[in-house]
Design an enzyme around this catalytic site. Structure first.
Site, PDB file in Angstrom:
ATOM      1  N   GLN A 255       0.817  -1.208   0.000  1.00 29.68           N
ATOM      2  CA  GLN A 255       0.000   0.000   0.000  1.00 29.68           C
ATOM      3  C   GLN A 255       0.852   1.260   0.000  1.00 29.68           C
ATOM      4  O   GLN A 255       0.508   2.263  -0.627  1.00 29.68           O
ATOM      5  CB  GLN A 255      -0.924   0.002   1.206  1.00 29.68           C
ATOM      6  CG  GLN A 255      -2.056  -0.978   1.101  1.00 29.68           C
ATOM      7  CD  GLN A 255      -2.868  -0.794  -0.176  1.00 29.68           C
ATOM      8  OE1 GLN A 255      -3.569   0.183  -0.352  1.00 29.68           O
ATOM      9  NE2 GLN A 255      -2.759  -1.747  -1.085  1.00 29.68           N
ATOM     10  N   HIS A 258       1.814   2.860  -3.334  1.00 25.56           N
ATOM     11  CA  HIS A 258       0.808   3.521  -4.177  1.00 25.56           C
ATOM     12  C   HIS A 258       1.148   4.991  -4.383  1.00 25.56           C
ATOM     13  O   HIS A 258       1.002   5.527  -5.476  1.00 25.56           O
ATOM     14  CB  HIS A 258      -0.577   3.409  -3.537  1.00 25.56           C
ATOM     15  CG  HIS A 258      -1.369   2.247  -4.030  1.00 25.56           C
ATOM     16  ND1 HIS A 258      -1.806   2.127  -5.323  1.00 25.56           N
ATOM     17  CD2 HIS A 258      -1.812   1.137  -3.386  1.00 25.56           C
ATOM     18  CE1 HIS A 258      -2.484   1.004  -5.469  1.00 25.56           C
ATOM     19  NE2 HIS A 258      -2.500   0.378  -4.308  1.00 25.56           N
ATOM     20  N   GLU A 322      -9.465   1.648   4.868  1.00 23.88           N
ATOM     21  CA  GLU A 322      -9.866   1.176   3.539  1.00 23.88           C
ATOM     22  C   GLU A 322      -9.677  -0.339   3.461  1.00 23.88           C
ATOM     23  O   GLU A 322     -10.563  -1.075   3.041  1.00 23.88           O
ATOM     24  CB  GLU A 322      -9.011   1.884   2.479  1.00 23.88           C
ATOM     25  CG  GLU A 322      -9.294   1.434   1.060  1.00 23.88           C
ATOM     26  CD  GLU A 322      -8.294   2.012   0.073  1.00 23.88           C
ATOM     27  OE1 GLU A 322      -8.616   2.038  -1.135  1.00 23.88           O
ATOM     28  OE2 GLU A 322      -7.185   2.418   0.474  1.00 23.88           O
ATOM     29  N   HIS A 323      -8.493  -0.809   3.831  1.00 18.57           N
ATOM     30  CA  HIS A 323      -8.184  -2.241   3.862  1.00 18.57           C
ATOM     31  C   HIS A 323      -7.787  -2.636   5.278  1.00 18.57           C
ATOM     32  O   HIS A 323      -7.067  -1.893   5.948  1.00 18.57           O
ATOM     33  CB  HIS A 323      -7.013  -2.583   2.931  1.00 18.57           C
ATOM     34  CG  HIS A 323      -7.166  -2.094   1.533  1.00 18.57           C
ATOM     35  ND1 HIS A 323      -6.592  -0.910   1.088  1.00 18.57           N
ATOM     36  CD2 HIS A 323      -7.822  -2.621   0.473  1.00 18.57           C
ATOM     37  CE1 HIS A 323      -6.888  -0.743  -0.194  1.00 18.57           C
ATOM     38  NE2 HIS A 323      -7.634  -1.757  -0.592  1.00 18.57           N
ATOM     39  N   ASP A 356      -6.950  -6.548  -4.522  1.00 15.58           N
ATOM     40  CA  ASP A 356      -6.658  -5.490  -5.487  1.00 15.58           C
ATOM     41  C   ASP A 356      -6.795  -5.977  -6.920  1.00 15.58           C
ATOM     42  O   ASP A 356      -7.080  -5.184  -7.822  1.00 15.58           O
ATOM     43  CB  ASP A 356      -5.232  -4.964  -5.274  1.00 15.58           C
ATOM     44  CG  ASP A 356      -5.192  -3.754  -4.366  1.00 15.58           C
ATOM     45  OD1 ASP A 356      -6.263  -3.279  -3.951  1.00 15.58           O
ATOM     46  OD2 ASP A 356      -4.080  -3.280  -4.072  1.00 15.58           O
ATOM     47  N   HIS A 415     -53.875  15.689   0.227  1.00 15.88           N
ATOM     48  CA  HIS A 415     -53.481  14.289   0.384  1.00 15.88           C
ATOM     49  C   HIS A 415     -54.692  13.454   0.834  1.00 15.88           C
ATOM     50  O   HIS A 415     -54.936  12.356   0.319  1.00 15.88           O
ATOM     51  CB  HIS A 415     -52.369  14.160   1.442  1.00 15.88           C
ATOM     52  CG  HIS A 415     -50.999  14.489   0.937  1.00 15.88           C
ATOM     53  ND1 HIS A 415     -50.651  15.744   0.509  1.00 15.88           N
ATOM     54  CD2 HIS A 415     -49.886  13.719   0.815  1.00 15.88           C
ATOM     55  CE1 HIS A 415     -49.378  15.741   0.140  1.00 15.88           C
ATOM     56  NE2 HIS A 415     -48.888  14.526   0.311  1.00 15.88           N
TER      57      HIS A 415
END
Length: 437
Positions: A255, A258, A322-323, A356, A415
């Site tokens: 990670q 990235h 996230e992970h 991934d 209504h």
């Protein structure tokens, strides 16, 4: 990575904060770019493509011939890998299709829900230093399964102004209808407003840096939906003495590479595990082609030792990664304690990179703590759910009085009248039928 020992719970919120560019400056830039795109269309796109992407070509759309030719530039082994990933992603997302279920809520009142595809969707795929063709599969495959009629892909160019052939190959394989060479804020703006070269879409998908994420947020103010807040990558690994330190280090680096704004966190109840993982990080980092990027990310990252794994998971739930990897004993049992995470990987052999690429789950996930309220991309992300109801005369009779009472209590007499007229009609018909006997 910096190591922190047994921080008090008062410190947890601060430790769970993500580093960020000042939002006011970011939003000011986004608004400037968006204003230009709305007023000047392709001319503005060209201006910002030159400024931010270093790309000066007049043609943004990739022609069909170039896309078709990309296949010849892809090694067969990579084609096979992409094909396997596509099949698994299809299997997983096809399983998310729902059968229509009709429910009679009261006698004569039938309600149900049906899915309809979002017709025009936009996909943002980060490129540049790492051509993320896997993201093409993750977004275009479920979009095609959902039945989206137009799938527009925007991706920044390589240094020579072209799109990586693997992105083009994946786009062709997954059913993308148009590929546009644009990156960053200008790509999001183009899909939000539409120009001569780029169609306006109804929803924008895809990860990106903080500039892209801020642009996606801004797009919502102009009526374009987004999948979720998805910014720089992040990973939490919870590890006990049963973990493989070399695996953990590899996952953290996967990670960190990235981007320099990525963030990884190791949580453990074992000081020796933290030492061994840090040692492995040094060894493995020195062999990475993206060493400089990973090193910068590690400066934003940390290892935290807690008294037990229960506390590690409680902190992870606050952080909402996230992970999340649970490299612990009985990971399936421990997973029941997880309340906030984009995607969870259980046990020593469930590496995050499997998700991934090829396990089948979607890797477009909420970041920056948004997993506390958002889910990752799924088939549902590409459809609208429309509710239907059908009332018979029996249905009007069974709920009519309740509707009249509630409408009158809210002082919404029109209504009430809408129901009263129907009740009267049903009553008249019933009386007429009774009089015939």
């Amino acid at each position: 990575m910096k190591t922190i020992n047994n921080p008090s719970e008062k410190r947890w919120p601060k430790l769970a904060e993500r580093s960020a560019i000042k939002q006011a400056k970011l939003m000011e830039l986004v608004n400037t770019v968006f204003y230009d795109i709305r007023k000047k269309g392709d001319k503005a796109l060209l201006k910002y493509a030159r400024k931010f992407d270093g790309f000066a070509a007049e043609q943004f759309t990739v022609d069909a011939g170039t896309i078709a030719a990309a296949a010849s530039s892809i090694p067969e082994q990579l084609k096979e890998a992409i094909g396997l990933a596509k099949r698994n992603i299809e299997k997983f997302h096809l399983s998310q299709q729902e059968q229509t279920l009709k429910v009679e809520t009261s006698p004569g009142v039938v309600c149900w829900r049906e899915a309809r595809p979002i017709e025009k969707v936009g996909i943002y795929v980060p490129g540049g230093t790492a051509p993320l063709f896997s993201t093409v599969l993750m977004l275009a495959v479920p979009a095609r399964i959902a039945g989206c009629s137009e799938i527009v892909l925007c991706t920044p160019p390589d240094k020579d102004g072209t799109v990586h052939p693997a992105i083009l190959y994946a786009a062709s394989l997954a059913g993308v209808t148009r590929v546009v060479v644009l990156g960053g804020i200008q790509a999001i703006g183009a899909m939000c407003f539409g120009t001569h070269s780029v169609p306006k879409v109804e929803k924008i998908f895809g990860p990106g840096n903080q500039y892209v994420m801020t642009a996606k947020h801004a797009a919502q103010y102009y009526g374009t939906a987004i999948d979720m807040p998805a910014g720089p990558s992040e990973l939490v690994v919870v590890a006990d003495s049963s973990c493989h330190p070399s695996f953990v280090a590899a996952d953290l680096l996967s990670q960190a590479e990235h981007g320099p704004d990525s963030e990884v966190i190791l949580l453990s109840d074992n000081k020796q595990v933290i030492r061994e993982v840090n040692r492995e990080l040094e060894i493995q980092l020195s062999n990475l082609p993206r060493q400089d990027i990973a090193e910068k990310a590690l400066k934003n990252s940390r290892a935290i030792q807690f008294k037990d794994i229960d506390t590690c998971i409680r902190f992870s739930n606050l952080y909402a990664p996230e992970h999340l990897i649970l490299a612990v004993e009985n990971p399936v049992l421990r997973s029941r304690e997880v309340t906030s995470a984009g995607s969870v990987f259980l046990g020593n052999y469930s590496c995050e990179s499997a998700g991934d690429y090829a396990s089948g789950t979607n890797h477009t996930l909420p970041t920056s703590g948004h997993a506390r309220a958002y889910s990752g991309v799924s088939l549902d992300s590409f459809v609208k759910k429309i509710t239907f109801q059908q009332l018979t005369e029996e249905g009007i009779t069974s709920i009519g009085a309740a509707v009249e009472t509630m409408a009158e209590a809210e002082a919404l007499i029109a209504h009430k009248n809408a129901m009263t007229l129907r009740l009267e009609e049903v009553s008249k018909r019933f009386q007429s039928e009774q009089s015939q006997y």
